[in-house]
Design a protein around this motif. Structure first.
Motif, mmCIF file in Angstrom:
data_model
loop_
_atom_site.group_PDB
_atom_site.id
_atom_site.type_symbol
_atom_site.label_atom_id
_atom_site.label_comp_id
_atom_site.label_asym_id
_atom_site.label_seq_id
_atom_site.Cartn_x
_atom_site.Cartn_y
_atom_site.Cartn_z
ATOM 1 N N VAL A 53 0.531 -1.235 0.299
ATOM 2 C CA VAL A 53 0.211 0.026 -0.294
ATOM 3 C C VAL A 53 1.053 1.014 0.517
ATOM 4 O O VAL A 53 1.977 0.952 1.028
ATOM 5 N N VAL A 54 0.613 2.286 -0.981
ATOM 6 C CA VAL A 54 1.982 3.123 -0.565
ATOM 7 C C VAL A 54 0.504 4.692 -0.631
ATOM 8 O O VAL A 54 -0.045 4.962 -1.411
ATOM 9 N N ARG A 55 1.803 5.844 0.403
ATOM 10 C CA ARG A 55 0.492 6.754 0.068
ATOM 11 C C ARG A 55 1.373 7.653 -0.163
ATOM 12 O O ARG A 55 2.364 7.638 0.476
ATOM 13 N N ALA A 56 1.095 8.850 -0.745
ATOM 14 C CA ALA A 56 1.879 9.947 -0.761
ATOM 15 C C ALA A 56 1.295 11.053 0.803
ATOM 16 O O ALA A 56 -0.154 11.284 1.225
ATOM 17 N N VAL A 57 2.479 11.092 1.313
ATOM 18 C CA VAL A 57 2.207 12.373 2.956
ATOM 19 C C VAL A 57 3.140 14.174 2.674
ATOM 20 O O VAL A 57 3.890 13.725 1.637
ATOM 21 N N SER A 58 1.973 14.456 2.793
ATOM 22 C CA SER A 58 2.542 15.627 2.521
ATOM 23 C C SER A 58 3.459 16.341 4.077
ATOM 24 O O SER A 58 1.931 15.852 4.862
ATOM 25 N N TYR A 59 3.894 17.216 4.001
ATOM 26 C CA TYR A 59 4.225 17.839 5.772
ATOM 27 C C TYR A 59 2.701 19.107 5.832
ATOM 28 O O TYR A 59 2.218 19.048 5.731
ATOM 29 N N PRO A 60 2.731 18.613 7.384
ATOM 30 C CA PRO A 60 3.631 18.287 8.652
ATOM 31 C C PRO A 60 3.807 16.707 8.671
ATOM 32 O O PRO A 60 4.005 16.147 9.367
ATOM 33 N N ASN A 61 2.488 16.256 8.321
ATOM 34 C CA ASN A 61 2.316 15.300 8.479
ATOM 35 C C ASN A 61 2.979 13.071 8.478
ATOM 36 O O ASN A 61 4.199 14.023 7.704
ATOM 37 N N ASP A 62 3.643 12.608 9.236
ATOM 38 C CA ASP A 62 4.616 11.724 9.339
ATOM 39 C C ASP A 62 4.779 10.776 8.425
ATOM 40 O O ASP A 62 3.541 9.666 8.282
ATOM 41 N N PRO A 63 5.558 10.007 7.270
ATOM 42 C CA PRO A 63 5.379 9.413 5.958
ATOM 43 C C PRO A 63 5.135 8.435 6.654
ATOM 44 O O PRO A 63 4.807 6.714 5.862
ATOM 45 N N THR A 64 6.094 8.264 8.105
ATOM 46 C CA THR A 64 5.991 6.143 8.235
ATOM 47 C C THR A 64 4.830 6.245 9.305
ATOM 48 O O THR A 64 4.306 4.739 9.464
ATOM 49 N N ALA A 83 0.615 -14.045 1.478
ATOM 50 C CA ALA A 83 1.588 -13.326 0.765
ATOM 51 C C ALA A 83 1.590 -12.108 2.191
ATOM 52 O O ALA A 83 1.313 -12.537 3.562
ATOM 53 N N ARG A 84 2.591 -11.595 1.922
ATOM 54 C CA ARG A 84 2.818 -10.567 3.320
ATOM 55 C C ARG A 84 2.785 -8.787 2.501
ATOM 56 O O ARG A 84 2.512 -8.414 1.825
ATOM 57 N N ALA A 85 2.338 -8.392 3.712
ATOM 58 C CA ALA A 85 1.636 -6.765 3.450
ATOM 59 C C ALA A 85 2.291 -5.557 3.651
ATOM 60 O O ALA A 85 3.118 -6.098 4.999
ATOM 61 N N TYR A 86 2.872 -4.952 3.165
ATOM 62 C CA TYR A 86 3.432 -3.572 3.465
ATOM 63 C C TYR A 86 2.209 -2.938 3.176
ATOM 64 O O TYR A 86 1.865 -2.124 2.970
ATOM 65 N N TYR A 87 3.187 -1.418 3.621
ATOM 66 C CA TYR A 87 2.848 0.216 3.537
ATOM 67 C C TYR A 87 4.509 0.692 3.502
ATOM 68 O O TYR A 87 5.131 0.383 4.315
ATOM 69 N N ALA A 88 4.250 1.671 2.296
ATOM 70 C CA ALA A 88 4.473 2.312 2.019
ATOM 71 C C ALA A 88 4.403 4.158 2.062
ATOM 72 O O ALA A 88 3.966 4.714 0.962
ATOM 73 N N GLY A 89 4.890 5.050 3.012
ATOM 74 C CA GLY A 89 4.580 6.079 2.952
ATOM 75 C C GLY A 89 6.144 7.306 2.209
ATOM 76 O O GLY A 89 7.021 6.880 2.779
ATOM 77 N N VAL A 90 5.415 7.845 1.512
ATOM 78 C CA VAL A 90 5.813 8.635 0.582
ATOM 79 C C VAL A 90 5.718 10.116 1.007
ATOM 80 O O VAL A 90 4.880 10.968 1.048
ATOM 81 N N GLY A 91 6.528 10.439 1.980
ATOM 82 C CA GLY A 91 6.248 12.421 2.136
ATOM 83 C C GLY A 91 6.846 13.282 1.530
ATOM 84 O O GLY A 91 7.772 12.895 0.515
ATOM 85 N N LEU A 92 6.399 14.131 1.120
ATOM 86 C CA LEU A 92 6.827 14.982 -0.537
ATOM 87 C C LEU A 92 6.784 16.342 0.181
ATOM 88 O O LEU A 92 5.713 16.695 0.782
#
Length: 118
Positions: A53-64, A83-92
C-alpha cells in the motif's frame, strides 16, 4: 504555477516506491494507481507474494505512520493469499516552504524510509 493534485502526488509516490521495488528485484503482478484502491502493488519476489500500500503524505504529517485499521484489513487479505503486507509512505515536501503544497514542474523533497511490514 499550480499545486499538484492528490492523484499527481499519489503518482509521484508510486514512482518512488516502484523504482525501489524494481531495483530490489520485485516482479510486478499488478499495479493500481487509482486513489484509495488497495493495494497499489502486488509483487512476486523469491516465489513469495507481496501486497504493498502506497501513500503520498504532505508535510507536516509523518509518512512512516499509517492507518492501523486499513493496514489490518490489507494484512488479513494478504494472509488469505499467503502473501506479506507492507506500507510505503512517501513524504513529498515543497523545499521553499514546507507548509506550501508541492508545485507542478518545481523541485520537491522526498522523505521515504522504505517498506514497513505489517
Amino acid at each position: 504555477m499550480r499545486a499538484l493534485t492528490e492523484q499527481e502526488l499519489h503518482n509521484l509516490a508510486m514512482n518512488t516506491v516502484g523504482k525501489e521495488l524494481e531495483e530490489d528485484g520485485y516482479e510486478f503482478m499488478a499495479v493500481n494507481s487509482t486513489l484509495k484502491k488497495n493495494p497499489q502493488f502486488v509483487c512476486l519476489k523469491e516465489g513469495k507474494l507481496h501486497f504493498i500500500v502506497v501513500r503520498a503524505v504532505s508535510y507536516p504529517n509523518d509518512p512512516t505512520r499509517f492507518d492501523i485499521n486499513l493496514m489490518g484489513t490489507i494484512k488479513e487479505h494478504a494472509q488469505k493469499h499467503n502473501a506479506r503486507a507492507y506500507y510505503a509512505g512517501v513524504g513529498l515536501i515543497n523545499p521553499v516552504d514546507y507548509n506550501a503544497p508541492v508545485q507542478l514542474n518545481e523541485e520537491y523533497i522526498v522523505r521515504y524510509e522504505g517498506l514497513v511490514e505489517v
